[in-house]
Design a protein around this motif. Structure first.
Motif, PDB file in Angstrom:
ATOM      1  N   ALA A 195      26.973  37.016  -4.067  1.00 57.77           N
ATOM      2  CA  ALA A 195      26.081  36.719  -2.952  1.00 57.77           C
ATOM      3  C   ALA A 195      25.517  38.023  -2.381  1.00 57.77           C
ATOM      4  CB  ALA A 195      26.827  35.944  -1.872  1.00 57.77           C
ATOM      5  N   THR A 196      24.410  37.907  -1.689  1.00 59.46           N
ATOM      6  CA  THR A 196      23.761  39.064  -1.066  1.00 59.46           C
ATOM      7  C   THR A 196      24.328  39.295   0.329  1.00 59.46           C
ATOM      8  OG1 THR A 196      21.707  38.649  -2.270  1.00 59.46           O
ATOM      9  CG2 THR A 196      21.553  40.000  -0.285  1.00 59.46           C
ATOM     10  N   ALA A 197      24.717  40.519   0.622  1.00 58.52           N
ATOM     11  CA  ALA A 197      25.171  40.878   1.968  1.00 58.52           C
ATOM     12  C   ALA A 197      23.977  41.286   2.812  1.00 58.52           C
ATOM     13  CB  ALA A 197      26.180  42.017   1.899  1.00 58.52           C
ATOM     14  N   PHE A 293      28.344  16.895   7.764  1.00 58.98           N
ATOM     15  CA  PHE A 293      26.934  17.027   8.128  1.00 58.98           C
ATOM     16  C   PHE A 293      25.958  16.714   6.997  1.00 58.98           C
ATOM     17  CE2 PHE A 293      29.430  20.000  10.782  1.00 58.98           C
ATOM     18  CZ  PHE A 293      29.280  19.332  11.988  1.00 58.98           C
ATOM     19  N   GLY A 294      26.475  16.482   5.803  1.00 53.77           N
ATOM     20  CA  GLY A 294      25.630  15.991   4.728  1.00 53.77           C
ATOM     21  C   GLY A 294      24.871  17.030   3.940  1.00 53.77           C
ATOM     22  N   THR A 295      24.976  18.298   4.317  1.00 56.78           N
ATOM     23  CA  THR A 295      24.263  19.366   3.619  1.00 56.78           C
ATOM     24  C   THR A 295      25.225  20.508   3.340  1.00 56.78           C
ATOM     25  OG1 THR A 295      22.198  18.802   4.739  1.00 56.78           O
ATOM     26  CG2 THR A 295      22.314  20.961   3.692  1.00 56.78           C
ATOM     27  N   ALA A 296      25.240  20.991   2.116  1.00 57.43           N
ATOM     28  CA  ALA A 296      26.143  22.081   1.755  1.00 57.43           C
ATOM     29  C   ALA A 296      25.643  23.404   2.323  1.00 57.43           C
ATOM     30  CB  ALA A 296      26.271  22.180   0.241  1.00 57.43           C
ATOM     31  N   PRO A 297      26.500  24.181   2.963  1.00 59.92           N
ATOM     32  CA  PRO A 297      26.088  25.496   3.455  1.00 59.92           C
ATOM     33  C   PRO A 297      25.657  26.428   2.330  1.00 59.92           C
ATOM     34  CG  PRO A 297      28.150  24.808   4.475  1.00 59.92           C
ATOM     35  CD  PRO A 297      27.881  23.845   3.362  1.00 59.92           C
ATOM     36  N   VAL A 298      24.724  27.313   2.640  1.00 59.25           N
ATOM     37  CA  VAL A 298      24.279  28.341   1.692  1.00 59.25           C
ATOM     38  C   VAL A 298      24.428  29.739   2.277  1.00 59.25           C
ATOM     39  CG1 VAL A 298      22.708  26.812   0.445  1.00 59.25           C
ATOM     40  CG2 VAL A 298      21.863  28.091   2.432  1.00 59.25           C
ATOM     41  N   LEU A 312      31.943  38.675  -1.607  1.00 62.09           N
ATOM     42  CA  LEU A 312      30.620  38.345  -2.145  1.00 62.09           C
ATOM     43  C   LEU A 312      30.735  37.481  -3.398  1.00 62.09           C
ATOM     44  CD1 LEU A 312      28.768  41.761  -1.683  1.00 62.09           C
ATOM     45  CD2 LEU A 312      28.900  39.831  -0.104  1.00 62.09           C
ATOM     46  N   GLN A 313      31.735  37.765  -4.247  1.00 59.72           N
ATOM     47  CA  GLN A 313      31.903  36.962  -5.452  1.00 59.72           C
ATOM     48  C   GLN A 313      32.468  35.586  -5.119  1.00 59.72           C
ATOM     49  OE1 GLN A 313      30.932  37.981  -8.760  1.00 59.72           O
ATOM     50  NE2 GLN A 313      31.006  35.739  -8.737  1.00 59.72           N
ATOM     51  N   ALA A 314      33.452  35.539  -4.224  1.00 60.91           N
ATOM     52  CA  ALA A 314      34.013  34.241  -3.828  1.00 60.91           C
ATOM     53  C   ALA A 314      32.945  33.368  -3.191  1.00 60.91           C
ATOM     54  CB  ALA A 314      35.179  34.445  -2.867  1.00 60.91           C
ATOM     55  N   ALA A 315      32.104  33.968  -2.354  1.00 59.19           N
ATOM     56  CA  ALA A 315      31.028  33.201  -1.728  1.00 59.19           C
ATOM     57  C   ALA A 315      30.090  32.632  -2.784  1.00 59.19           C
ATOM     58  CB  ALA A 315      30.261  34.085  -0.748  1.00 59.19           C
ATOM     59  N   ALA A 316      29.718  33.446  -3.764  1.00 63.31           N
ATOM     60  CA  ALA A 316      28.844  32.971  -4.835  1.00 63.31           C
ATOM     61  C   ALA A 316      29.504  31.847  -5.622  1.00 63.31           C
ATOM     62  CB  ALA A 316      28.482  34.123  -5.767  1.00 63.31           C
ATOM     63  N   ILE A 320      27.350  29.917  -2.179  1.00 61.37           N
ATOM     64  CA  ILE A 320      26.756  30.636  -1.048  1.00 61.37           C
ATOM     65  C   ILE A 320      25.819  31.710  -1.576  1.00 61.37           C
ATOM     66  CG2 ILE A 320      27.254  32.155   0.905  1.00 61.37           C
ATOM     67  CD1 ILE A 320      28.134  29.277   1.400  1.00 61.37           C
ATOM     68  N   ARG A 321      24.621  31.809  -1.002  1.00 65.55           N
ATOM     69  CA  ARG A 321      23.648  32.809  -1.440  1.00 65.55           C
ATOM     70  C   ARG A 321      23.682  34.082  -0.599  1.00 65.55           C
ATOM     71  NH1 ARG A 321      19.961  28.287  -1.340  1.00 65.55           N
ATOM     72  NH2 ARG A 321      18.824  29.283   0.366  1.00 65.55           N
ATOM     73  N   THR A 322      24.015  33.957   0.706  1.00 62.39           N
ATOM     74  CA  THR A 322      23.930  35.099   1.621  1.00 62.39           C
ATOM     75  C   THR A 322      25.195  35.204   2.449  1.00 62.39           C
ATOM     76  OG1 THR A 322      21.529  34.772   1.807  1.00 62.39           O
ATOM     77  CG2 THR A 322      22.573  36.181   3.451  1.00 62.39           C
ATOM     78  N   VAL A 323      25.788  36.383   2.497  1.00 61.96           N
ATOM     79  CA  VAL A 323      26.898  36.687   3.400  1.00 61.96           C
ATOM     80  C   VAL A 323      26.301  37.488   4.554  1.00 61.96           C
ATOM     81  CG1 VAL A 323      29.093  37.903   3.665  1.00 61.96           C
ATOM     82  CG2 VAL A 323      28.616  36.601   1.569  1.00 61.96           C
TER      83      VAL A 323
END
Length: 383
Positions: A195-197, A293-298, A312-316, A320-323
């Motif tokens: 993911a992008t920090a 809430f019906g929508t996955a966080p990104v 960052l890797q765990a988030a990806a 997840i796209r952005t930390v």
């Protein structure tokens, strides 16, 4: 469906599948569609969360939950045990509570489109199934009629469709077939790019982004202020307070551009945890918020702004796209801008749900006005 109908369905399935030659564990045939070749920079890794059922539950997790997994019968059916695991010290043991249950346990796995993955698990019991849904293409499960009391490996491969971003991996037994065990689950495929920090959002638009963390305090006047000012916010609640009052978070994010994003399960310093435990923190929070809430966080807000390469890797791995951290703090009466001068386009403002949050909104809005900026929806600006 009656129990007799289910038994008949099972018999029909057995009759159909046992017509094939091969070993006792039946695997789905790979799709004939040609997958995209994975990048040479993306090594094959196991993308499953808590694949060996060895990881502890984070603090503040639901009682009886199994890290990384959601089981339909909850703790009444599914438990991590130490009885004769396939490897390590623990295994998942599921005992369906009644004739209406197959004892399904599942998890969401983030994937890439047009890519081939191999799913596998070691199982013990009668009529145990391993499969995936949401791939974008039909995938038959792998299954076994019986493992004869021993461990047996089930394997299936699937190629995702052009729009697939996540799949639902599942294991289950069959009606009235007794308990089963699962261990050493794999979803092997190319590792996603980290993911992008970010601490701010690159944009020339005259906008700033209001973000609000945690959720233990939920003042009614803050809800009124947001509605009256038509103010978009991005909130990062922990799953426990979010589940305590989901309607509140739905109301405060009713303004277009608002969203609910990921802040971990336990609000721990993730840099003190290995990658697999960080993945549990982020993925389990994602799953809880998605159910609510019906929508996955990104977007993921690391507690204390503490992150490292594993974060960052765990988030990806959790889709997840952005930390995201921030570059201004207006929490609890503060007015701290962590760069010279006024707020700038793309600045992310940190706040917390607290008894001062309405005054914090007012102060942050005044600071944005002084800089000629307007609050905007964060996810609208993420690429």
């Amino acid at each position: 469906m009656s129990v007799s109908s289910r038994v008949s369905a099972l018999a029909a399935s057995v009759a159909l599948l046992t017509g094939f030659t091969g070993p006792a564990a039946f695997a789905a045939s790979p799709s004939t569609a040609a997958p995209s070749a994975p990048s040479s920079a993306a090594p094959t890794v196991n993308l499953a969360t808590n694949p060996g059922f060895e990881l502890p539950s984070p603090n503040l997790a639901d009682w009886g939950s199994i890290p990384g997994w959601t089981c339909t019968g909850g703790p009444a059916e599914a438990a991590v045990t130490t009885t004769a695991p396939h490897s390590g010290t623990s295994t998942l043991t599921v005992t369906p509570a009644n004739a209406d249950s197959t004892g399904e346990c599942a998890q969401t796995v983030s994937v890439q489109p047009n890519t081939t993955y191999t799913a596998s698990a070691w199982v013990r019991g009668s009529f145990v199934y391993l499969g995936a849904t949401g791939t974008g293409k039909d995938v038959s499960p792998a299954w076994t009629e019986t493992t004869g009391g021993n461990w047996q490996k089930l394997t299936t491969r699937f190629t995702t469709g052009p729009n697939a971003r996540s799949i639902r991996l599942y294991v289950h037994g069959w009606y009235q077939q007794g308990p089963f065990s699962v261990d050493d689950v794999h979803v092997d495929g190319p590792a996603p790019a980290p993911a992008t920090a970010a601490g701010s959002i690159p944009t020339s638009d005259k906008v700033v982004f209001f973000t609000v963390d945690d959720g233990w305090s939920r003042p009614a006047d803050a809800e009124t202020f947001l509605a009256d000012h038509h103010l978009p916010i991005t909130t990062f609640p922990l799953p426990m307070p979010a589940a305590a009052d989901p309607s509140y978070f739905k109301r405060v994010t009713a303004v277009p551009g608002s969203s609910v994003q990921d802040h971990s399960v336990s609000h721990s310093d993730l840099t003190k945890l290995p990658l697999d435990q960080q993945q549990v923190e982020i993925c389990d929070a994602r799953d809880s918020l998605t159910r609510l809430f019906g929508t996955a966080p990104v977007v993921f807000r690391p507690p204390f702004f503490a992150s490292n390469a594993d974060t960052l890797q765990a988030a990806a791995n959790c889709g997840i796209r952005t930390v995201l951290t921030a570059d201004a703090d207006f929490s609890w009466g503060a007015s701290n801008i962590w760069h010279p001068g006024l707020l700038q386009p793309g600045d992310v403002i940190l706040m917390h749900w607290s008894d001062t949050i309405t005054a914090d909104f007012q102060r942050a809005l005044a600071a944005a006005d002084a800089a000629g900026l307007k609050p905007a929806g964060l996810t609208d600006y993420l690429r």
